[in-house]
Design an enzyme around this catalytic site. Sequence first.
Site, PDB file in Angstrom:
ATOM      1  N   ASP A 183      28.500  66.749   8.580  1.00 34.00           N
ATOM      2  CA  ASP A 183      28.419  65.590   7.724  1.00 34.00           C
ATOM      3  C   ASP A 183      29.449  65.793   6.617  1.00 34.00           C
ATOM      4  O   ASP A 183      29.836  66.921   6.330  1.00 34.00           O
ATOM      5  CB  ASP A 183      26.996  65.532   7.153  1.00 34.00           C
ATOM      6  CG  ASP A 183      26.834  64.357   6.222  1.00 34.00           C
ATOM      7  OD1 ASP A 183      27.367  63.289   6.543  1.00 34.00           O
ATOM      8  OD2 ASP A 183      26.188  64.527   5.179  1.00 34.00           O
ATOM      9  N   ASP A 241      20.879  62.216   8.600  1.00 31.06           N
ATOM     10  CA  ASP A 241      21.353  63.279   9.483  1.00 31.06           C
ATOM     11  C   ASP A 241      20.234  63.894  10.298  1.00 31.06           C
ATOM     12  O   ASP A 241      20.480  64.616  11.254  1.00 31.06           O
ATOM     13  CB  ASP A 241      21.999  64.405   8.670  1.00 31.06           C
ATOM     14  CG  ASP A 241      23.200  63.920   7.885  1.00 31.06           C
ATOM     15  OD1 ASP A 241      23.976  63.146   8.461  1.00 31.06           O
ATOM     16  OD2 ASP A 241      23.352  64.309   6.726  1.00 31.06           O
ATOM     17  N   ASP A 292      22.840  66.796   5.163  1.00 30.01           N
ATOM     18  CA  ASP A 292      21.869  66.898   4.081  1.00 30.01           C
ATOM     19  C   ASP A 292      20.976  65.676   3.979  1.00 30.01           C
ATOM     20  O   ASP A 292      19.879  65.760   3.471  1.00 30.01           O
ATOM     21  CB  ASP A 292      22.579  67.139   2.754  1.00 30.01           C
ATOM     22  CG  ASP A 292      23.553  66.027   2.424  1.00 30.01           C
ATOM     23  OD1 ASP A 292      23.858  65.228   3.329  1.00 30.01           O
ATOM     24  OD2 ASP A 292      24.000  65.950   1.274  1.00 30.01           O
TER      25      ASP A 292
END
EC number: 7.2.2.19
Lengths: 1049, 243
Positions: free
Chosen positions: A401, A746, A742
């Site tokens: 990410d 996700d 985080d």
Amino acid sequence: MCFPLTTSWRAFHQTPEIYSVELSGTKDIVKTDKGDGKEKYRGLKNNCLELKKKNHTEEFQKELHLDDHKLSNRELEKKYGTDIITGLSSTRAAELLARDGPNSLTPPKQTPEIVKFLKQMVGGFSVLLWVGAFLCWIAFGIEYSSNKSASLNNVYLGSVLVLVVIFTGIFAYYQEAKSTNIMSSFKKMIPQQALVIRDSEKKTIPSEHLVVGDIVEVKGGDQIPADIRVLSSQGCRVDNSSLTGESEPQPRSSEFTHENPLETKNICFYSTTCLEGTVTGMVINTGDRTIIGHIASLASGVGNEKTPIAIEIEHFVHIVAGVAVSIGILFFIIAVSMNYRVLDSIIFLIGIIVANVPEGLLATVTVTLSLTAKRMAKKNCLVKNLEAVETLGSTSIICSDKTGTLTQNRMTVAHLWFDNQIFVADTSENHSNQVFDQSSRTWASLSKIITLCNRAEFKPGQENVPIMKKAVIGDASETALLKFSEVILGDVMAIRKRNRKVAEIPFNSTNKFQLSIHETDDPHDKRFLMVMKGAPERILEKCNTIMINGEEHPLDESTAKAFHTAYMELGGLGERVLGFCHLYLPAHEFPETYKFDTDAMNFPTSNLCFVGLLSMIDPPRSTVPDAVTKCRSAGIKVIMVTGDHPITAKAIAKSVGIISANSETVEDIARRLSIAVEQVNKWDAKAAVVTGMELKDMSSEQVDEILANYQEIVFARTSPQQKLIIVEGCQRQDAVVAVTGDGVNDSPALKKADIGVAMGIAGSDAAKNAADMVLLDDNFASIVTGVEEGRLIFDNLKKTIAYTLTKNIAELCPFLIYIIVGLPLPIGTITILFIDLGTDIIPSIALAYEKAESDIMNRKPRHKKKDRLVNQPLAVYSYLHIGLMQALGAFLVYFTVYAQEGFLPRTLINLRVEWEKDFVNDLEDSYGQEWTRYQRAYLEWTGYTAFFVGILVQQIADLIIRKTRRNSIFQQGAFRNKVIWVGIASQIIIGLVLSYGLGSVTALSFTMLRAQYWFVAVPHAILIWVYDEVRKLFIRLYPGSWWDKNMYY
Amino acid sequence: MTKMNEKSLNQSLAQWKLFVYNLTTGEFLGRTASSWGLILLFYLVFYGFLAALFSFTMWVMLQTLNDEVPKYRDQIPSPGLNGFSKTSDWYIEDLKKFLKPYTLEEQKNLTVCPDGALSEQKGPVYVACQFPISLLQACSGMNDPDFGYSQGNSCILVKMNRIIGLKPEGVPRIQCVSKNENMPNVAFYPHNGIIDLKYFPYYGKKLHVGYLQPLVTVQVSFAPNDTGKEVTVEAMFKITACA
């Protein structure tokens, strides 16, 4: 959940809930894609079908038909039976609470402890040992039925086997429970409070007690306590980054602005944070029915994949169990056809199984893994699932990410443009090194605007906190500007005090600028200073001069062009650009007493002086580029998957090296050659930026094609569902996929990944819960450490297993010889257990402390289907080379003891039957002496002890050779791993205790062995060491040769 | 699902077949013929070497031994007693067979040793003492080929295990203690169950050719009314070994 703006604050506000998650995969809840609508759903639905998930269609329907944002206040009141002014009545609220349950996310279903425990009891080799135990008891039963005085030996042996199973099971269970406990420290309960109107009164209640229809008030800094429909708001902006990955704050008001509930401004989502302003709203969904609850459940719908190491261990168990069972059955048949009684043959079978099963190994593996987990925790990688320790080592693709993982997740000033020049600001974590030219008078003016035209303030009481870590009230970009100026100019608050603010127009989306008017800090200058910032093109429109080197120049075409070039360049870096201008209001027109009216705008807002541009970005963490490089050299592909815009994503990817400096995307090639994108051969490009919009139209084959053909890939504007699709695509390439992230968005991908890595500080609980590993310092670089440790543990487990398997042959051969040649039994089943669970345990754990043999970070990740933990050379070399040498050495000790007591080897052959007859009390040895049954039994135990010592001595050599697989012991350093020597010492001490300490306990069948017998096998031990050194030497000398292929494990 | 299973089953079967014999590469069980040849040659050499090595170490070990006397006798500190009677699977035939070396005929080459003293010898030739079977009197089998079993006066033959170098201290004798209250009539042959010291020490199979170990027989006579009762008799003897 809460996602406050600054990281320092986050750490203290982790909420307790763990999520659960039983959601329909058939749902696409969160879509970050702008633009709309129906088509998007279609694409995603198809994807959902691919996910093969079940039902929950009902909820899906409900989700899609969320229409509260379209309803008027009156309709809402009716729908939820509430009143906007007086709120719900307490009794009604209690009823609803009873009906809907508390407003919290259901924790994931925990496997009951007893089930976990029972799994340990039947997993691995336990089944074989259970079978062995039952065979023992059955054998006793048969014997007992024909002979009431049958010996209880078989009952004892069966009980010992069961004890071994239970003991190792409890041990493994305990280890696992201990590692789970580390996680629970995360779940400290900090109850969230919510301000709610009930019975016409404002009350503070735990947010768990909220029900639909409640009217709640939320102010800046608070977490949104449930999904709420906004009724009224004042300057409210929310941080949706945990849902969408966007770091920009989103405004919220009561207007219905979009068909899609996720896009409309009048709904705030549970677990997002209100950054500023206040909002009053009606609760429309609570707990698991909220959007975040649905995403969380999407994650749980994703099955847990088996970890690579679990697959490897299973593979290994299959091999060993296969060998054990087939040898056992083979010799059972041989024994029966040699006219042994079936009962005896069953006893042989048990002996063979016990000899073949490395009883202590699985416990050792667990200990080894947890040792590594501890070591990693020290380096800030917290491992939730023990087996995941190794997974990172075999990772071949990392899907990372962007926001918060690769970047710091805070807007930071990156570039400035004034005096026709672009300056670079320091974006590192502490901003310490601002090197741009600050001597220009233009900078003096610009810095004044930055300081004054800013509503953000530090929270009080943080005098000792470093500037970059101070908590700020205000949105992301204002915070960035505040910190930037505080670092460069010093006390911003004091500057603002000296330049008293007399009027202000805050930023709004129609004006696209922010303005404030101040007194100057020069007591002789009675003019007012008007400062303004906003969207660069809007600011430029209002200006007719531009400041260069402190002088005002008329704004002509060339300067305007320079402005545009700079604006485009900074925009092209994915940065958010702001323009700054000012105007000194003439003192005669605006005397000190002048009353500024911001509604009537009784002051000029045009013909201003343009001062400069400033651009901000959420900058990469300073350790990331290095970590990405290391991943590259370790053969790991790093893919960025983000919900953010492609331009920003690409800029960050370039700056951290995910897209390397000299590689181009199709678009880059098209621009360079000035041709249309379609004309470019798409495989000429090395890098690709794929957006969620493109992704949703792709078939899985096309996704595979992209993943396989591009080395450097960035996925932008992706939804949680698409992240899942990307992960699955990678897994179809036979890659072991790590996902870092985080946000809540996700979490499904984290769960799907072979190993999910969540950020410990910035990470949402949903992410941490779905992950297998948590980076306590949020540092992407810790992943590199994890990879290194993972690879090391894989190598070391190989060594441990090779070490353990070796002696199995030395334990097995005695039985085979006993059956076929008829020697008195060389080693007893109980004695074998003392090796497997006694002397060998500490040495095999000690191998976990072995250092890497070469730079393990410079080789390709292992192929999960080709590079097995236990491969053919390992098994062959352990069983047929070292194992056999060991067996010979141990037999030498055995024969020596018997010969020196009077039974020469030739006498022993086929002596078994007479030897074991209970009533034969005068068995003649080679010298004519006669032995009673008891004397023979005692000699047999001495033989066991001798064989045991023979194995023990050679296992020391085995331990030393297993330190390395390729390098010489001298290259590795014989004394570098001290634990190995502890292991050897433990082996010898346990051996001494068993022989001399417990030698008188008959049940253990050890006797006090003459000291010299300890040295009989030493030449064999030395031979083992020399042989292995020769093996390694040839491997090093002739890489790729026949020898290398067959002898390197 | 079943379809998938079938497919994977077929696949694995095909893979298995390919593993057993791969036509294209000529691989049999994953190796080509030359590869098999090489690996077999390797193991031939390697195992040949191991066998030679093991034989050598065994040979070295055997060199440490003495042909005549075992190196250690610590595991048989005291000789075991063996009672042979009809009840313990020994039959009259076996008894006869066992006593065969004790016939006068067989013993004619043996020495008549003086009673009551150890017959310690220095070699190089070791002589064995005669054990005339007549010492066993009623249980010698000479007069009663049934060893008294037909008359209820069962003979139990007790022998002491041979142990090299064993020298009793004092006079070794066999005693019987009944575990039941009523002691049956017990007769010992030779008299009092005494074993003469002249049969000690034993010098091993190789040196002490023709050695006959001393025997004691116990004749248990039951009173006619006692028949059917089980009587447990425990034989004891005291002896101290000195190597």
